[in-house]
Design a protein around this motif. Sequence first.
Motif, mmCIF file in Angstrom:
data_model
loop_
_atom_site.group_PDB
_atom_site.id
_atom_site.type_symbol
_atom_site.label_atom_id
_atom_site.label_comp_id
_atom_site.label_asym_id
_atom_site.label_seq_id
_atom_site.Cartn_x
_atom_site.Cartn_y
_atom_site.Cartn_z
ATOM 1 N N THR A 168 98.074 -66.630 48.540
ATOM 2 C CA THR A 168 97.572 -65.292 48.885
ATOM 3 C C THR A 168 97.756 -64.346 47.713
ATOM 4 N N GLN A 169 98.896 -64.421 47.024
ATOM 5 C CA GLN A 169 99.140 -63.556 45.874
ATOM 6 C C GLN A 169 98.138 -63.822 44.748
ATOM 7 N N VAL A 170 97.779 -65.089 44.559
ATOM 8 C CA VAL A 170 96.796 -65.432 43.523
ATOM 9 C C VAL A 170 95.431 -64.854 43.890
ATOM 10 N N VAL A 171 95.040 -64.993 45.153
ATOM 11 C CA VAL A 171 93.750 -64.470 45.610
ATOM 12 C C VAL A 171 93.730 -62.943 45.515
ATOM 13 N N ILE A 172 94.829 -62.309 45.874
ATOM 14 C CA ILE A 172 94.906 -60.848 45.797
ATOM 15 C C ILE A 172 94.799 -60.390 44.340
ATOM 16 N N ALA A 173 95.464 -61.103 43.430
ATOM 17 C CA ALA A 173 95.367 -60.757 42.010
ATOM 18 C C ALA A 173 93.920 -60.847 41.543
ATOM 19 N N ASP A 174 93.203 -61.868 41.996
ATOM 20 C CA ASP A 174 91.788 -62.005 41.644
ATOM 21 C C ASP A 174 90.981 -60.829 42.198
ATOM 22 N N MET A 201 94.525 -56.746 53.509
ATOM 23 C CA MET A 201 93.583 -55.653 53.303
ATOM 24 C C MET A 201 93.786 -55.072 51.907
ATOM 25 N N VAL A 202 92.693 -54.938 51.166
ATOM 26 C CA VAL A 202 92.723 -54.333 49.836
ATOM 27 C C VAL A 202 91.763 -53.154 49.856
ATOM 28 N N GLY A 203 92.296 -51.958 49.685
ATOM 29 C CA GLY A 203 91.452 -50.780 49.710
ATOM 30 C C GLY A 203 90.679 -50.633 51.000
ATOM 31 N N GLY A 204 91.281 -51.066 52.099
ATOM 32 C CA GLY A 204 90.623 -50.972 53.388
ATOM 33 C C GLY A 204 89.669 -52.115 53.695
ATOM 34 N N ASP A 205 89.489 -53.028 52.742
ATOM 35 C CA ASP A 205 88.590 -54.178 52.945
ATOM 36 C C ASP A 205 89.394 -55.422 53.268
ATOM 37 N N GLU A 206 88.921 -56.174 54.221
ATOM 38 C CA GLU A 206 89.596 -57.411 54.621
ATOM 39 C C GLU A 206 89.256 -58.528 53.644
ATOM 40 N N ILE A 207 90.267 -59.235 53.199
ATOM 41 C CA ILE A 207 90.076 -60.393 52.325
ATOM 42 C C ILE A 207 90.113 -61.638 53.209
ATOM 43 N N PRO A 208 89.030 -62.416 53.245
ATOM 44 C CA PRO A 208 88.978 -63.564 54.165
ATOM 45 C C PRO A 208 90.048 -64.613 53.874
ATOM 46 N N VAL A 209 90.624 -65.139 54.942
ATOM 47 C CA VAL A 209 91.613 -66.214 54.804
ATOM 48 C C VAL A 209 90.980 -67.425 54.135
ATOM 49 N N ALA A 210 89.660 -67.556 54.262
ATOM 50 C CA ALA A 210 88.977 -68.708 53.663
ATOM 51 C C ALA A 210 89.190 -68.770 52.155
ATOM 52 N N ARG A 211 89.348 -67.630 51.511
ATOM 53 C CA ARG A 211 89.591 -67.632 50.059
ATOM 54 C C ARG A 211 90.957 -68.232 49.742
ATOM 55 N N VAL A 212 91.934 -67.964 50.592
ATOM 56 C CA VAL A 212 93.270 -68.545 50.406
ATOM 57 C C VAL A 212 93.215 -70.051 50.641
ATOM 58 N N ARG A 252 98.949 -53.805 43.455
ATOM 59 C CA ARG A 252 99.174 -54.457 44.752
ATOM 60 C C ARG A 252 100.151 -53.698 45.644
ATOM 61 N N ALA A 253 100.580 -52.531 45.178
ATOM 62 C CA ALA A 253 101.504 -51.736 45.994
ATOM 63 C C ALA A 253 100.870 -51.313 47.314
ATOM 64 N N GLY A 254 99.557 -51.102 47.336
ATOM 65 C CA GLY A 254 98.900 -50.648 48.561
ATOM 66 C C GLY A 254 98.260 -51.750 49.380
ATOM 67 N N VAL A 255 98.489 -53.001 48.999
ATOM 68 C CA VAL A 255 97.896 -54.122 49.737
ATOM 69 C C VAL A 255 98.629 -54.317 51.062
ATOM 70 N N GLU A 256 97.875 -54.548 52.128
ATOM 71 C CA GLU A 256 98.461 -54.832 53.445
ATOM 72 C C GLU A 256 98.253 -56.312 53.741
ATOM 73 N N TYR A 257 99.342 -56.993 54.075
ATOM 74 C CA TYR A 257 99.288 -58.437 54.282
ATOM 75 C C TYR A 257 99.300 -58.790 55.768
ATOM 76 N N ALA A 258 98.487 -59.768 56.120
ATOM 77 C CA ALA A 258 98.529 -60.308 57.477
ATOM 78 C C ALA A 258 99.801 -61.131 57.628
ATOM 79 N N PRO A 259 100.325 -61.241 58.843
ATOM 80 C CA PRO A 259 101.528 -62.062 59.046
ATOM 81 C C PRO A 259 101.319 -63.478 58.518
#
Length: 201
Positions: free
Chosen positions: A42-48, A1-12, A177-184
């Motif tokens: 996941t870190q690369v996608v989050i950076a994007d 989750m970035v800013g409350g928005d879900e980042i799809p696993v498909a991007r990873v 990325r301090a506020g990013v929430e990661y899925a297991p």
Amino acid sequence: MVGGDEIPVARVEALLAAVPARDGEVRPEVARVGRQRRRWATQVVIADELARRACAERGLAPPDEVSPERVLAVSGTDVADLGSIVAVALAHSPAARLLLASLESGQNVPERAVEDYYGRNRDRFLTREALRRGIDPYSAAGPADFLPYAQVRDEIARELRRAAARQAFFDWLDRARAGVEYAPGHEHPGDPSHPDHEHRH
């Protein structure tokens, strides 16, 4: 989750498909490596994603959409200098490149810093003739053995500006990325709370 928005696993998954596995990562029985590779991607996608948002916040022209099938080549030097996460993020993400360019254009390198660099790194500014003669830049070299400051000044300033921009990018990414929430299973590969963590970037 970035800013409350879900980042799809498909991007990873798309990034994993676009970036070839290193030797030893293709064997399905190597489960740990597969987990770490997914965390890395996941870190690369989050950076994007974070870079896209930062560009929007700064009023920078929106970059073209990322094509997950196309990742620019990443040199070994870039990986050594930047770490693999940031190096691939810059190769993968037009937004990250735009943000880095914006940070670089905003860097002010004082003339004193350029002069100091020239003075402390004399070995980098030997003339070709001095290099051919094998001159020691720290003992036997004379003024004529060095490229004049005026000739190399702009190159030094560009290098220092680029280094300052990269540091600013690292600092921005750490804060963003301090506020990013990661899925297991998608946490940072260096997260020490996981028994198979590795602090590699």
